[in-house]
Design a protein around this motif. Sequence first.
Motif, PDB file in Angstrom:
ATOM      1  N   SER A  51       0.827  -1.202   0.000  1.00 47.55           N
ATOM      2  CA  SER A  51       0.000   0.000   0.000  1.00 47.55           C
ATOM      3  C   SER A  51       0.863   1.254   0.000  1.00 47.55           C
ATOM      4  O   SER A  51       0.618   2.194  -0.766  1.00 47.55           O
ATOM      5  N   ASP A  52       1.892   1.292   0.843  1.00 46.46           N
ATOM      6  CA  ASP A  52       2.777   2.453   0.903  1.00 46.46           C
ATOM      7  C   ASP A  52       3.560   2.616  -0.394  1.00 46.46           C
ATOM      8  O   ASP A  52       3.756   3.736  -0.880  1.00 46.46           O
ATOM      9  N   ALA A  53       4.002   1.509  -0.968  1.00 45.08           N
ATOM     10  CA  ALA A  53       4.761   1.582  -2.215  1.00 45.08           C
ATOM     11  C   ALA A  53       3.899   2.131  -3.356  1.00 45.08           C
ATOM     12  O   ALA A  53       4.370   2.921  -4.177  1.00 45.08           O
ATOM     13  N   VAL A  54       2.645   1.718  -3.393  1.00 38.40           N
ATOM     14  CA  VAL A  54       1.733   2.242  -4.408  1.00 38.40           C
ATOM     15  C   VAL A  54       1.529   3.739  -4.214  1.00 38.40           C
ATOM     16  O   VAL A  54       1.569   4.519  -5.183  1.00 38.40           O
ATOM     17  N   ARG A  55       1.335   4.160  -2.985  1.00 42.47           N
ATOM     18  CA  ARG A  55       1.152   5.590  -2.711  1.00 42.47           C
ATOM     19  C   ARG A  55       2.377   6.397  -3.145  1.00 42.47           C
ATOM     20  O   ARG A  55       2.253   7.501  -3.693  1.00 42.47           O
ATOM     21  N   GLN A  56       3.547   5.866  -2.902  1.00 42.17           N
ATOM     22  CA  GLN A  56       4.765   6.567  -3.295  1.00 42.17           C
ATOM     23  C   GLN A  56       4.840   6.729  -4.807  1.00 42.17           C
ATOM     24  O   GLN A  56       5.245   7.786  -5.315  1.00 42.17           O
ATOM     25  N   LEU A  57       4.446   5.697  -5.534  1.00 42.47           N
ATOM     26  CA  LEU A  57       4.432   5.800  -6.988  1.00 42.47           C
ATOM     27  C   LEU A  57       3.450   6.870  -7.450  1.00 42.47           C
ATOM     28  O   LEU A  57       3.748   7.673  -8.339  1.00 42.47           O
ATOM     29  N   VAL A  58       2.270   6.884  -6.850  1.00 40.10           N
ATOM     30  CA  VAL A  58       1.264   7.883  -7.215  1.00 40.10           C
ATOM     31  C   VAL A  58       1.773   9.286  -6.893  1.00 40.10           C
ATOM     32  O   VAL A  58       1.647  10.214  -7.706  1.00 40.10           O
ATOM     33  N   GLU A  59       2.382   9.455  -5.741  1.00 35.33           N
ATOM     34  CA  GLU A  59       2.889  10.775  -5.347  1.00 35.33           C
ATOM     35  C   GLU A  59       4.027  11.229  -6.248  1.00 35.33           C
ATOM     36  O   GLU A  59       4.242  12.440  -6.437  1.00 35.33           O
ATOM     37  N   SER A  60       4.749  10.285  -6.839  1.00 36.88           N
ATOM     38  CA  SER A  60       5.853  10.646  -7.732  1.00 36.88           C
ATOM     39  C   SER A  60       5.376  10.960  -9.146  1.00 36.88           C
ATOM     40  O   SER A  60       6.183  11.351  -9.995  1.00 36.88           O
ATOM     41  N   GLY A  61       4.075  10.753  -9.409  1.00 37.45           N
ATOM     42  CA  GLY A  61       3.518  11.145 -10.699  1.00 37.45           C
ATOM     43  C   GLY A  61       3.084  10.019 -11.597  1.00 37.45           C
ATOM     44  O   GLY A  61       2.606  10.267 -12.714  1.00 37.45           O
ATOM     45  N   ARG A  62       3.204   8.787 -11.151  1.00 40.16           N
ATOM     46  CA  ARG A  62       2.747   7.654 -11.975  1.00 40.16           C
ATOM     47  C   ARG A  62       1.345   7.244 -11.553  1.00 40.16           C
ATOM     48  O   ARG A  62       1.099   6.949 -10.392  1.00 40.16           O
ATOM     49  N   ARG A  63       0.437   7.238 -12.493  1.00 41.16           N
ATOM     50  CA  ARG A  63      -0.927   6.802 -12.224  1.00 41.16           C
ATOM     51  C   ARG A  63      -0.943   5.294 -12.030  1.00 41.16           C
ATOM     52  O   ARG A  63      -0.372   4.538 -12.836  1.00 41.16           O
ATOM     53  N   VAL A  64      -1.594   4.826 -10.964  1.00 47.02           N
ATOM     54  CA  VAL A  64      -1.729   3.400 -10.697  1.00 47.02           C
ATOM     55  C   VAL A  64      -3.207   3.050 -10.724  1.00 47.02           C
ATOM     56  O   VAL A  64      -3.988   3.572  -9.928  1.00 47.02           O
ATOM     57  N   ASN A  65      -3.585   2.186 -11.644  1.00 49.52           N
ATOM     58  CA  ASN A  65      -4.953   1.663 -11.689  1.00 49.52           C
ATOM     59  C   ASN A  65      -4.934   0.177 -11.399  1.00 49.52           C
ATOM     60  O   ASN A  65      -4.069  -0.551 -11.897  1.00 49.52           O
ATOM     61  N   LEU A  66      -5.893  -0.267 -10.615  1.00 52.82           N
ATOM     62  CA  LEU A  66      -6.077  -1.690 -10.409  1.00 52.82           C
ATOM     63  C   LEU A  66      -6.971  -2.234 -11.509  1.00 52.82           C
ATOM     64  O   LEU A  66      -7.852  -1.531 -12.012  1.00 52.82           O
ATOM     65  N   MET A  67      -6.730  -3.478 -11.890  1.00 56.30           N
ATOM     66  CA  MET A  67      -7.512  -4.085 -12.967  1.00 56.30           C
ATOM     67  C   MET A  67      -7.786  -5.540 -12.632  1.00 56.30           C
ATOM     68  O   MET A  67      -7.092  -6.147 -11.809  1.00 56.30           O
ATOM     69  N   HIS A  68      -8.806  -6.090 -13.269  1.00 58.31           N
ATOM     70  CA  HIS A  68      -9.243  -7.447 -12.941  1.00 58.31           C
ATOM     71  C   HIS A  68      -9.717  -8.176 -14.190  1.00 58.31           C
ATOM     72  O   HIS A  68     -10.419  -7.617 -15.031  1.00 58.31           O
ATOM     73  N   ARG A  69      -9.288  -9.440 -14.265  1.00 62.71           N
ATOM     74  CA  ARG A  69      -9.872 -10.392 -15.212  1.00 62.71           C
ATOM     75  C   ARG A  69     -10.086 -11.699 -14.466  1.00 62.71           C
ATOM     76  O   ARG A  69      -9.262 -12.107 -13.651  1.00 62.71           O
ATOM     77  N   ALA A  70     -11.182 -12.374 -14.775  1.00 71.57           N
ATOM     78  CA  ALA A  70     -11.511 -13.612 -14.065  1.00 71.57           C
ATOM     79  C   ALA A  70     -10.470 -14.696 -14.311  1.00 71.57           C
ATOM     80  O   ALA A  70     -10.305 -15.599 -13.482  1.00 71.57           O
ATOM     81  N   ASP A  71      -9.747 -14.628 -15.433  1.00 71.82           N
ATOM     82  CA  ASP A  71      -8.781 -15.674 -15.752  1.00 71.82           C
ATOM     83  C   ASP A  71      -7.373 -15.379 -15.237  1.00 71.82           C
ATOM     84  O   ASP A  71      -6.431 -16.120 -15.534  1.00 71.82           O
ATOM     85  N   GLN A  72      -7.201 -14.304 -14.459  1.00 73.37           N
ATOM     86  CA  GLN A  72      -5.885 -14.024 -13.884  1.00 73.37           C
ATOM     87  C   GLN A  72      -5.583 -15.046 -12.781  1.00 73.37           C
ATOM     88  O   GLN A  72      -6.381 -15.224 -11.856  1.00 73.37           O
ATOM     89  N   PRO A  73      -4.426 -15.747 -12.856  1.00 78.04           N
ATOM     90  CA  PRO A  73      -4.117 -16.779 -11.848  1.00 78.04           C
ATOM     91  C   PRO A  73      -4.010 -16.202 -10.441  1.00 78.04           C
ATOM     92  O   PRO A  73      -3.524 -15.082 -10.247  1.00 78.04           O
ATOM     93  N   ASP A  74      -4.452 -16.967  -9.470  1.00 71.40           N
ATOM     94  CA  ASP A  74      -4.312 -16.574  -8.071  1.00 71.40           C
ATOM     95  C   ASP A  74      -2.833 -16.508  -7.693  1.00 71.40           C
ATOM     96  O   ASP A  74      -2.024 -17.338  -8.137  1.00 71.40           O
ATOM     97  N   GLY A  75      -2.494 -15.547  -6.856  1.00 67.85           N
ATOM     98  CA  GLY A  75      -1.133 -15.473  -6.327  1.00 67.85           C
ATOM     99  C   GLY A  75      -0.137 -14.822  -7.246  1.00 67.85           C
ATOM    100  O   GLY A  75       1.053 -14.713  -6.901  1.00 67.85           O
ATOM    101  N   VAL A  76      -0.565 -14.390  -8.437  1.00 68.55           N
ATOM    102  CA  VAL A  76       0.329 -13.728  -9.381  1.00 68.55           C
ATOM    103  C   VAL A  76      -0.341 -12.454  -9.870  1.00 68.55           C
ATOM    104  O   VAL A  76      -1.497 -12.480 -10.305  1.00 68.55           O
ATOM    105  N   HIS A  77       0.376 -11.349  -9.794  1.00 76.40           N
ATOM    106  CA  HIS A  77      -0.139 -10.070 -10.261  1.00 76.40           C
ATOM    107  C   HIS A  77       0.439  -9.765 -11.640  1.00 76.40           C
ATOM    108  O   HIS A  77       1.661  -9.763 -11.813  1.00 76.40           O
TER     109      HIS A  77
END
Length: 308
Positions: A51-77
């Motif tokens: 969570s903190d790492a994502v916030r740091q990226l956003v604060e540095s100017g990189r947009r972070v969007n979460l995304m979802h597909r039903a076929d994405q394997p569990d345990g791997v982003h």
Amino acid sequence: MTEFCAQYSRDVEEPLAGTAEHANQNLLLSWPIGQWTRTYHQAKTMTPEVSDAVRQLVESGRRVNLMHRADQPDGVHRAYLMPEQQAFDIPAEQLADFLAAVQQNQSLEPWSVGPVKHRVMLCCTHGVKDKCCAKFGNAGFKALDLASHAFPGEFEIWQSTHLGGCRLASSALVFPALRKYGRIEPEQALALLESERRDQPFLPSYRGDGTLGSVAQIVDIAARNQLQTDGIEPNQIEILTETPLANGQVRYQVRWQTEAAAGELRIELEPITSHRYGTCADIDDAIAPIAHATWQPVVVQALSVEPR
């Protein structure tokens, strides 16, 4: 009584053009949709380090969007860096390390799966933020995902968190072109993808080029609408001059080109005021619609056409 901010926006004919501004630097990160929060880059099951790492990226100017597909394997982003057009698969226990490496501009080779060779399309279904994104966004996503089967390997359609403009649902954003769409009707899905695979925007639901400012988007779309009427699909449109007029309008001289021809257009915009709800929550809380200043084309005229 209006229940949805998107329906109100349609009813008052709020213009789509000029609503597409978006950050150029993006990280798209898969995360199960049931764990999303109202904040577009946070999830309930993120560890404090992630969570903190994502916030740091956003604060540095990189947009972070979460995304979802039903076929994405569990345990791997799955992650995409845009505009770098690089794809990564990250085991959940290594995600904090990956995000730190992105932030510190270190090598991402341990997680790389190579360049992104297809178009990635995010469809906002962020219903926990706004009910329009659930009602209209889910219908748009399902239609686009189904339509993508007609073009194997060319598109990847993901559900995503907030893309801006809940009132314009169903909304979508195409990478790497950074073209943004709104009010996508399910029956438009196939035609939209057919336009995108030609590297052309689908004008009926086109909000604009996210790399441009709002006014430049409006000029660009006005030019494209006229050129489409003339049977022309430009591969480049450029604003040459901008001239304020005494009546408050602004005149633009625009140059377009294809592989075979080029030409110029004169476009004049006039200021208008539209009204809109920010989100459905404003309706629920009996907050009045807000006035928003924008522009609309009143003159679009061809000036010249010549072969290249």
